[in-house]
Design a protein around this motif. Sequence first.
Motif, PDB file in Angstrom:
ATOM      1  N   GLU A  13      -9.742 -11.149 -18.172  1.00 52.55           N
ATOM      2  CA  GLU A  13      -9.624 -10.808 -19.593  1.00 52.55           C
ATOM      3  C   GLU A  13      -9.228 -12.036 -20.413  1.00 52.55           C
ATOM      4  OE1 GLU A  13      -6.979  -7.953 -22.562  1.00 52.55           O
ATOM      5  OE2 GLU A  13      -7.392  -7.269 -20.515  1.00 52.55           O
TER       6      GLU A  13
ATOM      7  N   ARG B 138     -11.143 -13.615 -23.642  1.00 52.24           N
ATOM      8  CA  ARG B 138     -10.471 -13.792 -24.934  1.00 52.24           C
ATOM      9  C   ARG B 138     -10.513 -15.251 -25.387  1.00 52.24           C
ATOM     10  NH1 ARG B 138      -7.502  -9.735 -27.057  1.00 52.24           N
ATOM     11  NH2 ARG B 138      -7.314  -7.827 -25.812  1.00 52.24           N
TER      12      ARG B 138
ATOM     13  N   TRP C 292     -12.394 -16.561 -28.746  1.00 51.34           N
ATOM     14  CA  TRP C 292     -11.615 -17.316 -29.732  1.00 51.34           C
ATOM     15  C   TRP C 292     -12.315 -18.637 -30.056  1.00 51.34           C
ATOM     16  CZ3 TRP C 292      -7.603 -16.247 -32.845  1.00 51.34           C
ATOM     17  CH2 TRP C 292      -6.955 -17.310 -33.468  1.00 51.34           C
TER      18      TRP C 292
ATOM     19  N   ASP D  18      -5.709 -12.497 -38.524  1.00 50.62           N
ATOM     20  CA  ASP D  18      -5.567 -11.102 -38.095  1.00 50.62           C
ATOM     21  C   ASP D  18      -6.940 -10.484 -37.846  1.00 50.62           C
ATOM     22  OD1 ASP D  18      -2.852 -11.290 -38.287  1.00 50.62           O
ATOM     23  OD2 ASP D  18      -2.709 -10.346 -40.261  1.00 50.62           O
TER      24      ASP D  18
ATOM     25  N   HIS E 171      -8.289 -11.705 -34.482  1.00 52.26           N
ATOM     26  CA  HIS E 171      -7.653 -10.990 -33.368  1.00 52.26           C
ATOM     27  C   HIS E 171      -8.219  -9.575 -33.235  1.00 52.26           C
ATOM     28  CE1 HIS E 171      -4.719 -13.889 -32.008  1.00 52.26           C
ATOM     29  NE2 HIS E 171      -4.329 -14.120 -33.247  1.00 52.26           N
ATOM     30  N   LYS E 172      -8.465  -8.936 -34.361  1.00 44.29           N
ATOM     31  CA  LYS E 172      -9.012  -7.579 -34.335  1.00 44.29           C
ATOM     32  C   LYS E 172     -10.418  -7.574 -33.747  1.00 44.29           C
ATOM     33  CE  LYS E 172      -9.959  -3.543 -37.234  1.00 44.29           C
ATOM     34  NZ  LYS E 172      -9.985  -2.991 -38.606  1.00 44.29           N
TER      35      LYS E 172
ATOM     36  N   ASP F  61     -10.065  -8.071 -29.997  1.00 47.38           N
ATOM     37  CA  ASP F  61      -9.536  -6.853 -29.364  1.00 47.38           C
ATOM     38  C   ASP F  61     -10.618  -5.783 -29.242  1.00 47.38           C
ATOM     39  OD1 ASP F  61      -7.030  -7.950 -29.092  1.00 47.38           O
ATOM     40  OD2 ASP F  61      -6.182  -6.964 -30.861  1.00 47.38           O
ATOM     41  N   GLU F  62     -11.396  -5.606 -30.304  1.00 47.11           N
ATOM     42  CA  GLU F  62     -12.444  -4.584 -30.301  1.00 47.11           C
ATOM     43  C   GLU F  62     -13.549  -4.933 -29.304  1.00 47.11           C
ATOM     44  OE1 GLU F  62     -13.622  -4.372 -34.368  1.00 47.11           O
ATOM     45  OE2 GLU F  62     -11.953  -3.068 -34.964  1.00 47.11           O
TER      46      GLU F  62
ATOM     47  N   VAL G 151     -13.225  -6.822 -26.531  1.00 45.11           N
ATOM     48  CA  VAL G 151     -12.684  -6.643 -25.176  1.00 45.11           C
ATOM     49  C   VAL G 151     -12.612  -5.159 -24.824  1.00 45.11           C
ATOM     50  CG1 VAL G 151     -10.621  -6.919 -23.732  1.00 45.11           C
ATOM     51  CG2 VAL G 151     -11.412  -8.821 -25.150  1.00 45.11           C
ATOM     52  N   ALA G 152     -12.215  -4.333 -25.788  1.00 45.75           N
ATOM     53  CA  ALA G 152     -12.142  -2.884 -25.550  1.00 45.75           C
ATOM     54  C   ALA G 152     -13.524  -2.323 -25.216  1.00 45.75           C
ATOM     55  CB  ALA G 152     -11.570  -2.182 -26.780  1.00 45.75           C
TER      56      ALA G 152
ATOM     57  N   LYS H 245     -14.418  -3.313 -21.690  1.00 46.44           N
ATOM     58  CA  LYS H 245     -13.672  -2.524 -20.705  1.00 46.44           C
ATOM     59  C   LYS H 245     -14.312  -1.152 -20.509  1.00 46.44           C
ATOM     60  CE  LYS H 245      -9.063  -4.609 -21.026  1.00 46.44           C
ATOM     61  NZ  LYS H 245      -7.641  -4.386 -21.379  1.00 46.44           N
TER      62      LYS H 245
END
Length: 221
Positions: A76, A80, A84, A101, A104-105, A108-109, A111-112, A115
């Motif tokens: 992971e 990330r 980035w 921010d 990062h969002k 996160d989205e 990576v989600a 997954k």
Amino acid sequence: MPKITDIKKQKVRPRVNIYLDGKFGFSLNLEDYLKLGLKKDQEIDLNTIPHILNQDQQKKLFDSALNFLSFRPRSEKEIRDKLWAILKKSRISTSQESLSDKVHKLIDETVASLKKIGQVDDLQFTLWWIEQRQKFRPKGRMALANELSSKGIKKEIIDEAFSRGLGEDDLALASKLIDKKKTSFEKLADFERKKKVASYLARRGFSWEVINQVLTLIKEE
């Protein structure tokens, strides 16, 4: 509201350039363009453009991540870090807190989403990494743990992977490695041979406890 005055397909990538009131407005991936049903002479609400661009950026990140994963499994943290780096090179700036921010969002989205389809799983990655190392470049558990830790794998996941008894234990593995190098060491004097063996195993990440056990076995031969 601005009007779409032209839509041009890009020559290389599956994307289209959208022109608003005669000037370049934004580009969009072909899939989203078709879903949105955008047409020439259509008026578009300025408030919807940020949402469209956010979805487009999300898809680009997702596709980039899948391409990154096509070469080998990734942790992971590796994913990330890659996302980035991609965003740093894009038009999205990370110098402002609000935009940071947003970055990062987006990550996160992405990576989600990965997954959800089983493309990011640190335990499975750890099991794969250990298996590959033992098959092609054997190393001691200490070295493997350090490698995995540098890739962001948590200690409890590393311990879980080792607890599954994957591959040989360190003593058996170290003994096998030295046996393969036997011809390189056998003509050396006893002290020099032990020094070479210890140095070789230490570079391979074996603990001093295992190294001493191997040296004891050599002495008994």
